[in-house]
Design an enzyme around this catalytic site. Structure first.
Site, mmCIF file in Angstrom:
data_model
loop_
_atom_site.group_PDB
_atom_site.id
_atom_site.type_symbol
_atom_site.label_atom_id
_atom_site.label_comp_id
_atom_site.label_asym_id
_atom_site.label_seq_id
_atom_site.Cartn_x
_atom_site.Cartn_y
_atom_site.Cartn_z
ATOM 1 C CG ASP A 90 -0.793 5.561 4.371
ATOM 2 O OD1 ASP A 90 -1.660 5.855 4.039
ATOM 3 O OD2 ASP A 90 -0.756 4.093 3.941
ATOM 4 N N GLY A 155 0.120 8.831 14.126
ATOM 5 C CA GLY A 155 0.441 10.776 13.873
ATOM 6 C C GLY A 155 -1.494 11.152 13.773
ATOM 7 C CG HIS A 159 -5.518 8.543 13.923
ATOM 8 N ND1 HIS A 159 -6.195 7.359 13.889
ATOM 9 C CD2 HIS A 159 -6.488 9.301 15.396
ATOM 10 C CE1 HIS A 159 -6.756 7.016 14.515
ATOM 11 N NE2 HIS A 159 -7.201 7.740 16.056
ATOM 12 C CE1 TYR A 165 -10.749 2.042 14.257
ATOM 13 C CE2 TYR A 165 -11.585 1.678 16.522
ATOM 14 C CZ TYR A 165 -11.216 0.971 15.058
ATOM 15 O OH TYR A 165 -10.521 -0.196 15.176
ATOM 16 C CE1 TYR A 447 -11.718 5.087 10.039
ATOM 17 C CE2 TYR A 447 -10.209 3.490 10.343
ATOM 18 C CZ TYR A 447 -10.941 4.887 10.364
ATOM 19 O OH TYR A 447 -10.369 5.150 11.129
ATOM 20 C CE1 TYR A 450 -8.182 0.537 11.446
ATOM 21 C CE2 TYR A 450 -9.597 -1.260 10.895
ATOM 22 C CZ TYR A 450 -8.753 0.167 11.859
ATOM 23 O OH TYR A 450 -9.192 -0.375 13.234
HETATM 24 P P1 FDA Z 1 0.731 8.725 7.528
HETATM 25 O O1 FDA Z 1 1.887 10.157 8.111
HETATM 26 O O2 FDA Z 1 1.578 7.798 6.738
HETATM 27 O O3 FDA Z 1 -0.576 9.067 6.883
HETATM 28 C C1 FDA Z 1 -1.398 8.632 6.542
HETATM 29 C C2 FDA Z 1 -2.417 9.075 5.021
HETATM 30 O O4 FDA Z 1 -2.330 10.508 5.502
HETATM 31 C C3 FDA Z 1 -1.039 9.725 4.063
HETATM 32 O O5 FDA Z 1 -2.525 9.528 2.775
HETATM 33 C C4 FDA Z 1 -0.916 10.609 4.222
HETATM 34 O O6 FDA Z 1 -0.289 11.465 3.274
HETATM 35 C C5 FDA Z 1 -1.917 11.277 4.436
HETATM 36 N N1 FDA Z 1 -1.409 12.778 5.928
HETATM 37 C C6 FDA Z 1 -0.702 12.554 6.947
HETATM 38 N N2 FDA Z 1 -0.692 13.545 6.835
HETATM 39 C C7 FDA Z 1 -1.199 14.625 6.866
HETATM 40 C C8 FDA Z 1 -1.106 15.943 6.849
HETATM 41 N N3 FDA Z 1 -1.029 16.531 8.203
HETATM 42 N N4 FDA Z 1 -1.979 16.612 5.887
HETATM 43 C C9 FDA Z 1 -2.984 16.119 5.117
HETATM 44 N N5 FDA Z 1 -2.700 14.976 4.856
HETATM 45 C C10 FDA Z 1 -2.068 14.303 5.624
HETATM 46 N N6 FDA Z 1 -7.089 3.987 13.174
HETATM 47 C C11 FDA Z 1 -7.635 4.130 14.164
HETATM 48 O O7 FDA Z 1 -8.842 4.784 13.818
HETATM 49 N N7 FDA Z 1 -8.057 3.596 14.682
HETATM 50 C C12 FDA Z 1 -6.568 3.221 15.709
HETATM 51 O O8 FDA Z 1 -7.071 3.050 17.259
HETATM 52 C C13 FDA Z 1 -5.848 3.158 14.835
HETATM 53 N N8 FDA Z 1 -4.604 2.021 14.641
HETATM 54 C C14 FDA Z 1 -3.524 1.612 14.495
HETATM 55 C C15 FDA Z 1 -2.548 1.263 15.425
HETATM 56 C C16 FDA Z 1 -0.996 1.083 14.629
HETATM 57 C C17 FDA Z 1 -0.126 -0.097 14.783
HETATM 58 C C18 FDA Z 1 -0.941 1.856 13.149
HETATM 59 C C19 FDA Z 1 -0.046 1.116 11.821
HETATM 60 C C20 FDA Z 1 -2.030 2.159 12.255
HETATM 61 C C21 FDA Z 1 -3.666 2.485 12.907
HETATM 62 N N9 FDA Z 1 -4.503 3.142 12.394
HETATM 63 C C22 FDA Z 1 -5.541 3.090 13.358
HETATM 64 C C23 FDA Z 1 -4.673 3.174 12.063
HETATM 65 C C24 FDA Z 1 -4.430 5.377 11.560
HETATM 66 O O9 FDA Z 1 -5.001 6.061 12.054
HETATM 67 C C25 FDA Z 1 -3.908 5.575 9.864
HETATM 68 O O10 FDA Z 1 -3.412 4.514 9.171
HETATM 69 C C26 FDA Z 1 -3.516 6.837 10.016
HETATM 70 O O11 FDA Z 1 -3.584 7.885 8.473
HETATM 71 C C27 FDA Z 1 -2.311 6.834 9.842
HETATM 72 O O12 FDA Z 1 -1.362 8.727 10.304
HETATM 73 P P2 FDA Z 1 -0.660 9.171 10.275
HETATM 74 O O13 FDA Z 1 -0.359 10.286 10.403
HETATM 75 O O14 FDA Z 1 0.735 7.790 11.126
HETATM 76 O O15 FDA Z 1 -0.083 8.136 9.206
#
Ligand code: FDA
Length: 539
Positions: A90, A155, A159, A165, A447, A450
């Site tokens: 995030d 994750g 995502h 995307y 988005y 983002y």
């Molecule tokens: P994280 O764990 O931080 O969760 C993000 C949000 O989702 C939070 O609000 C969290 O509470 C909620 N959440 C997480 N897991 C959950 C679950 N199991 N159940 C319910 N809610 C949950 N995006 C994209 O579309 N295309 C791309 O190519 C990229 N590239 C990219 C590169 C880098 C380096 C970063 C830091 C980010 C991206 N992103 C992206 C953005 C990415 O899709 C976005 O940050 C996602 O939410 C990340 O998911 P995580 O589980 O890693 O994040």
């Protein structure tokens, strides 16, 4: 504080029928020696990895679905915000920070990926990373892929629930367009699949963000066919070499060309021979051979001057490595995508926008000059069109299907000085404001994945709905209304909340449902189902 830990542990032990000494291994209080490493393992923005960053009272790292259910049920009676974290990417840290006392449910141990080649599907767990998903597909097939993000440590939980995307979006649409089934734990601790949760809730967690509705455990997804050979290239131009004209023309080609071609445009201020200028870089994936893309762009975008020697042919999996900045992608061990300890994250900030009509040449010149003046912040333009525009705006919560392209504002820095940090964050705000005339309006789009708290936050008090409408319409457009109805139906007590979650309807607008003060009662076993059927049919 220890009494919170003790009573939480007791509750978990009872609900999971596991001795406290066992269950204690997945619950970390601040005095646990592993607390800091567990917390930091999935902080992917160093801006929120400081001693001054608010820390959770407890971190829970479930090993099974029943642990997740118990964690929800045992947290509900307590006055803590319940943050859910999968990959921790995030951009504004909402999965692991809060200005109110909070817990973190960290799903990084729930990371199974099971690929069914005959069916061309996969079940992917919330705590898996995209790199693991791509790796496990690659293990079984070289001609199947999955259209998700380009960063392998992102994750699945955040995502996918936030739409997702990647560089096959023009050919296959969003990640969320490929969901077949899902599993989540609701506010009553029930584990629901698509059938049990119903089509409304399934729709909501297909792009509306999981964190408003429950804990997503995983998705069953349809894989997509990819050719045995794909082509990647990266071509740069400075202003003096025609970057303005190339970028101007790219706007007419990127979103309209062959669906097999995704050409991302990076705009960055750089210094060359002591002169500040702009570098425009096209980074591309073509689902086909180099000769074909060279002749296509020779016709459609001669300003890019693409040559065969700029192109590299490889497998789709290798292209995922290449997009992750591995220059020698064809020589790289695929196992690097299983590595979770790549945390070299620096502090950063992202914002987003959508563009509906091409920016005029004069606008591009003024934009480049503004970016040179600001000095650090860059922009990433992602072309839409193709499959994106063929899918209805309400097919998933993600509404921006008909845009020409999305902009990501991107700034990272190394320094730890608070003054410099303020300056970089300000660059993002200034550039966002500068772009107002060129981007979507009423509402201005953004988005969800983002994450950007500058566009509004919710403190979940009396004005929660109004506060939620501000960022909610930017992320979801008209789909916001349906998300609110679903949220109100499935989580009327607003247990699943964060600074930008979907608000519930104000009590006065809850036609046919009980008066204020009853929300807690509804969230008892079975309550959500009853309320869901009332709301979704009445409103
Ligand atoms: P994280 O764990 O931080 O969760 C993000 C949000 O989702 C939070 O609000 C969290 O509470 C909620 N959440 C997480 N897991 C959950 C679950 N199991 N159940 C319910 N809610 C949950 N995006 C994209 O579309 N295309 C791309 O190519 C990229 N590239 C990219 C590169 C880098 C380096 C970063 C830091 C980010 C991206 N992103 C992206 C953005 C990415 O899709 C976005 O940050 C996602 O939410 C990340 O998911 P995580 O589980 O890693 O994040």
């Amino acid at each position: 504080m220890s009494s919170v830990y003790d009573s939480f542990l007791k509750c978990l032990s009872e609900k999971t029928k596991t001795p406290q000494s066992q269950i204690a291994k997945i619950v970390f209080s601040q005095s646990n020696p592993s607390y800091t490493s567990v917390l930091r393992a999935y902080i992917r923005n160093a801006r929120f990895n400081k001693s001054s960053t608010p820390k959770p009272t407890i971190i829970i790292t479930p090993l099974s679905e029943s642990h997740v259910s118990a964690a929800v049920l045992c947290s509900k009676p307590l006055d803590f915000v319940f943050k859910i974290r999968s990959g921790g990417h995030d951009y504004d840290g909402l999965s692991y920070i809060s200005d109110k006392p909070f817990f973190i449910l960290d799903l990084s141990n729930l990371r199974d990926v099971s690929v069914d080649i005959a069916e061309q599907t996969a079940w992917i767990s919330a705590g898996a990373t995209l790199g693991e998903v791509y790796y496990h597909i690659w293990e079984k097939s070289k001609v199947l892929g999955f259209p998700a993000g380009v960063c392998p440590t992102v994750g699945v939980g955040g995502h996918l629930s936030g739409a997702g995307y990647g560089n096959m979006l023009r050919k296959f649409g969003l990640t969320a367009d490929h969901f077949i089934d899902a599993k989540m734990v609701d506010v009553n601790g029930a584990v629901l699949d698509r059938k049990a949760m119903g089509e409304d809730l399934f729709w909501a967690i297909s792009g509306g963000g999981g964190g408003s509705f429950g804990v997503v455990l995983g998705y069953k997804v349809k894989l997509v066919p990819v050719p045995a050979t794909v082509t990647v290239f990266r071509v740069e131009q400075l202003m003096a070499a025609g970057a303005v004209d190339m970028f101007h023309k790219w706007q007419f080609v990127g979103p309209k060309t062959d669906k097999n071609l995704f050409m991302r445009m990076l705009i960055q201020p750089v210094t060359r021979n002591k002169v500040k200028t702009i570098r425009a870089t096209v980074v591309a994936l073509y689902l086909g051979k180099a000769d074909d893309v060279v002749s296509l762009l020779d016709k459609e975008l001669p300003e890019l001057a693409l040559k065969k020697e700029n192109c590299t042919e490889m497998t789709w999996f290798q292209s995922a490595l290449w997009w992750d900045n591995r220059v020698n992608a064809t020589q790289t061990d695929p196992k690097v995508f299983l590595d979770r300890n790549l945390d070299s994250s620096s502090p950063g900030k992202r914002k987003s926008d959508y563009v509906e009509t091409e920016i005029p040449r004069s606008g591009i010149v003024s934009l480049f000059n503004k970016m040179i003046e600001l000095g650090k912040i860059g922009l990433v333009f992602n072309p839409y069109g193709g499959r994106m525009a063929e899918i209805a705006e309400d097919a998933t919560p993600f509404p921006h299907r008909n845009m020409l392209f999305k902009i990501q504002y991107s700034v990272n820095w190394k320094e730890s000085s608070p003054e410099l940090e303020k300056g970089y964050l300000n660059q993002a705000k200034v550039l966002h404001s500068f772009m107002t005339g060129f981007v979507s309006k009423n509402p201005r789009g953004a988005y969800l994945n983002y994450r950007d708290v500058d566009i509004g936050v919710n403190d979940h008090g009396e004005n929660s709905y109004k506060e939620g409408e501000v960022y909610g319409r930017m992320y979801f457009g008209k789909n916001f209304d349906r998300l609110v109805k679903i949220k109100t139906a499935v989580d009327p007590g607003n247990f699943f909340r964060n600074e930008q979650s979907i608000p519930t309807l104000p009590i006065a607008k809850r036609t046919g449902v009980p008066e204020q003060g009853t929300a807690k009662r509804w969230s008892g076993a079975g309550g959500a189902t009853v309320v869901a059927s009332v709301l979704l049919h009445v409103i």
